[in-house]
Enzyme design. Sequence first.
Site, PDB file in Angstrom:
ATOM      1  N   ARG A 131       0.815  -1.220   0.000  1.00  0.00           N
ATOM      2  CA  ARG A 131       0.000   0.000   0.000  1.00  0.00           C
ATOM      3  C   ARG A 131       0.849   1.272   0.000  1.00  0.00           C
ATOM      4  NH1 ARG A 131      -4.865  -0.844  -1.518  1.00  0.00           N
ATOM      5  NH2 ARG A 131      -6.062  -2.307  -0.331  1.00  0.00           N
ATOM      6  N   ASN A 154       9.698   2.337  -1.527  1.00  0.00           N
ATOM      7  CA  ASN A 154       9.617   3.204  -2.701  1.00  0.00           C
ATOM      8  C   ASN A 154      10.580   4.382  -2.633  1.00  0.00           C
ATOM      9  OD1 ASN A 154       7.649   2.370  -4.847  1.00  0.00           O
ATOM     10  ND2 ASN A 154       6.473   1.963  -2.988  1.00  0.00           N
ATOM     11  N   SER A 205       6.603   0.706   5.849  1.00  0.00           N
ATOM     12  CA  SER A 205       7.577  -0.104   5.109  1.00  0.00           C
ATOM     13  C   SER A 205       7.479   0.123   3.606  1.00  0.00           C
ATOM     14  CB  SER A 205       7.380  -1.587   5.416  1.00  0.00           C
ATOM     15  OG  SER A 205       7.750  -1.853   6.747  1.00  0.00           O
ATOM     16  N   CYS A 206       6.281   0.318   3.109  1.00  0.00           N
ATOM     17  CA  CYS A 206       6.095   0.529   1.666  1.00  0.00           C
ATOM     18  C   CYS A 206       6.695   1.867   1.240  1.00  0.00           C
ATOM     19  CB  CYS A 206       4.623   0.443   1.302  1.00  0.00           C
ATOM     20  SG  CYS A 206       3.943  -1.205   1.606  1.00  0.00           S
ATOM     21  N   ASP A 207       6.551   2.890   2.091  1.00  0.00           N
ATOM     22  CA  ASP A 207       7.167   4.172   1.783  1.00  0.00           C
ATOM     23  C   ASP A 207       8.691   4.055   1.773  1.00  0.00           C
ATOM     24  OD1 ASP A 207       4.645   5.237   1.638  1.00  0.00           O
ATOM     25  OD2 ASP A 207       4.841   6.512   3.416  1.00  0.00           O
TER      26      ASP A 207
END
Length: 157
Positions: free
Chosen positions: A42, A52, A47-49
């Site tokens: 998401r 990316n 963690s996704c930020d």
Amino acid sequence: MLSIGEKINTAINLKVVHRGLVEAVLLRDLLTRRTIVSVYMRNNTGSCDKQNTSLASHAAELDKAGYNLIAVSRDTTASHLKYAAKLGISYSLVSDPDDIFAKAVDSIVEKSMYGKKYLGPARAAYVFDTEGTLIASISKVDSANHGDELLALIQKL
């Protein structure tokens, strides 16, 4: 999970955000050269930020090394447009709410959040040649150092 040397179905339909535009394309249209596909859950989550942000900071190096870079999540294209602007993302973001890509690489796994179990795509990365053959993968991504781990991986190819 798809094994090294196996080929993915390149005829799967994808909705892609790239440079502020939304397009519907086939996976094969994105495989114009060796291509890295990084999967996350998401936008706008810890963690996704990190994953990316790491990709964005290494995108130019990966491009210079001859690789396309794509990140796939369940988010909508509208969310991806905002997310790309927020993080300065120059690579393609794929909207995959139905986990079509994850199913194609056989990487739907059981996850758990706050005691609830559910199925979702593995946080992983895949490197394909122009024909859709898997030539390398990372089965468990290190979110904060993802760009570095991809550079190390492609140096071995």
